[in-house]
Design a protein around this motif. Structure first.
Motif, PDB file in Angstrom:
ATOM      1  N   CYS A  31      11.952   3.805  -2.032  1.00 47.71           N
ATOM      2  CA  CYS A  31      11.182   5.018  -2.323  1.00 47.71           C
ATOM      3  C   CYS A  31      10.085   4.723  -3.346  1.00 47.71           C
ATOM      4  CB  CYS A  31      12.091   6.125  -2.861  1.00 47.71           C
ATOM      5  SG  CYS A  31      13.190   6.857  -1.636  1.00 47.71           S
ATOM      6  N   GLU A  32      10.458   3.997  -4.390  1.00 47.62           N
ATOM      7  CA  GLU A  32       9.498   3.661  -5.442  1.00 47.62           C
ATOM      8  C   GLU A  32       8.442   2.689  -4.916  1.00 47.62           C
ATOM      9  OE1 GLU A  32      11.867   2.105  -8.602  1.00 47.62           O
ATOM     10  OE2 GLU A  32      12.731   4.054  -9.147  1.00 47.62           O
ATOM     11  N   ARG A  45      16.567   3.949  -3.201  1.00 42.58           N
ATOM     12  CA  ARG A  45      15.779   4.356  -4.372  1.00 42.58           C
ATOM     13  C   ARG A  45      14.631   3.381  -4.622  1.00 42.58           C
ATOM     14  NH1 ARG A  45      15.563   2.611  -9.265  1.00 42.58           N
ATOM     15  NH2 ARG A  45      17.431   1.309  -9.029  1.00 42.58           N
ATOM     16  N   PHE A  86       7.231   2.330  -1.833  1.00 41.83           N
ATOM     17  CA  PHE A  86       6.268   2.922  -0.907  1.00 41.83           C
ATOM     18  C   PHE A  86       5.731   4.273  -1.370  1.00 41.83           C
ATOM     19  CE2 PHE A  86       8.956   0.254   1.950  1.00 41.83           C
ATOM     20  CZ  PHE A  86       7.964  -0.653   2.321  1.00 41.83           C
ATOM     21  N   GLY A  87       6.301   4.816  -2.440  1.00 47.76           N
ATOM     22  CA  GLY A  87       5.832   6.097  -2.937  1.00 47.76           C
ATOM     23  C   GLY A  87       6.160   7.257  -2.023  1.00 47.76           C
ATOM     24  N   VAL A  88       7.376   7.243  -1.452  1.00 39.38           N
ATOM     25  CA  VAL A  88       7.797   8.293  -0.508  1.00 39.38           C
ATOM     26  C   VAL A  88       9.164   8.841  -0.920  1.00 39.38           C
ATOM     27  CG1 VAL A  88       6.501   7.258   1.395  1.00 39.38           C
ATOM     28  CG2 VAL A  88       8.912   6.642   1.062  1.00 39.38           C
ATOM     29  N   GLU A 133       0.832  -1.201   0.000  1.00 40.54           N
ATOM     30  CA  GLU A 133       0.000   0.000   0.000  1.00 40.54           C
ATOM     31  C   GLU A 133       0.865   1.248   0.000  1.00 40.54           C
ATOM     32  OE1 GLU A 133      -3.550   1.976   2.728  1.00 40.54           O
ATOM     33  OE2 GLU A 133      -2.886  -0.093   3.044  1.00 40.54           O
ATOM     34  N   LYS A 134       0.559   2.167  -0.893  1.00 43.41           N
ATOM     35  CA  LYS A 134       1.280   3.429  -0.930  1.00 43.41           C
ATOM     36  C   LYS A 134       0.998   4.225   0.342  1.00 43.41           C
ATOM     37  CE  LYS A 134       2.891   2.605  -5.018  1.00 43.41           C
ATOM     38  NZ  LYS A 134       4.294   2.228  -5.193  1.00 43.41           N
ATOM     39  N   SER A 183       0.642   7.704   2.579  1.00 46.01           N
ATOM     40  CA  SER A 183       0.356   9.131   2.467  1.00 46.01           C
ATOM     41  C   SER A 183       0.057   9.742   3.836  1.00 46.01           C
ATOM     42  CB  SER A 183      -0.844   9.350   1.538  1.00 46.01           C
ATOM     43  OG  SER A 183      -1.982   8.663   2.042  1.00 46.01           O
TER      44      SER A 183
END
Length: 232
Positions: free
Chosen positions: A41-42, A38, A44-46, A4-5, A7
């Motif tokens: 980051c991709e 890197r 988890f979208g953070v 899950e991304k 936010s």
């Protein structure tokens, strides 16, 4: 891999929890190398800072370790066998033993901070004390961590991270409790300020002494609080 991304507001804490969950599920295996910053980051979208902070937290808890020039690996040793990760301090014996450790560790940290701190470290500690928008328990939590970081000693930092994470729930409960006692809140704020001023003046002896007095005070307050009584 489906994840899950993220936010939420406290991004780094959520990332740390997600990585820990993936380790528990076996998605990431003990002894294996984690994906790069890197790649995480991709995944988890953070941002990179959130991932780095999350890895620092996990390192402090003994869940991962860094090999310089190689990357971050998952520890094969389960640090939860040493301490309960969700320590609630259910007895006076637990509190007394915890504060024995803290007095040994954190008085030394305060002393080392006064010697080694930089102006950047001082600003970071000051933000924890003088920023009125920061919640009390967060200010307390981050002030002690910032002090450890200012020593430049990675082992001290990781010990402090581990203790802070282990006792976070009790810290939150304690600060909820003392809101009813403004004098106690003010005393703790003043104690933090005295420690900060000693570190600012590079007075290592006074920093050591002020930290000892602070921990003695908090220990006594915690022993007398309803937090202990409710759990007995």
């Amino acid at each position: 891999m489906l994840v899950e991304k993220i936010s939420t507001k406290k991004v780094s804490e959520t990332v740390a929890e997600e990585i820990e969950n993936l380790i528990e599920k076996g998605t990431f295996q003990a002894g294996e190398k984690l994906p790069s910053v890197r790649e995480l980051c991709e995944l988890f979208g953070v941002g990179r800072s959130a991932v780095r902070d999350a890895l620092t937290t996990l390192s402090g808890k003994g869940i991962v370790y860094v090999k310089q020039g190689e990357g971050t690996y998952i520890c094969e040793f389960d640090s939860s066998k040493l301490f309960n990760q969700h320590l609630l301090l259910p007895s006076s014996k637990d509190i007394i033993e915890l504060f024995q450790v803290r007095k040994i560790l954190e008085t030394g940290i305060a002393e080392a901070s006064a010697i080694h701190r930089s102006e950047k470290d001082l600003r970071k500690m000051g933000e924890c004390i003088f920023n009125p928008s920061v919640i009390e328990w967060e200010s307390d939590y981050h002030f002690h961590l910032a002090m450890a970081e200012s020593t430049g000693n990675e082992m001290l930092i990781q010990f402090m991270l581990f203790i802070s994470e282990t006792t976070k729930k009790s810290m939150i409960d304690f600060h909820q409790y003392i809101k009813k006692y403004p004098d106690t809140v003010k005393k703790i704020e003043n104690q933090h300020l005295e420690i900060y001023e000693a570190i600012k003046k590079r007075d290592s002896t006074k920093a050591h002494s002020m930290m000892r007095d602070h921990l003695n005070f908090v220990e006594e307050e915690l022993l007398q609080s309803h937090i202990l009584q409710q759990s007995l």
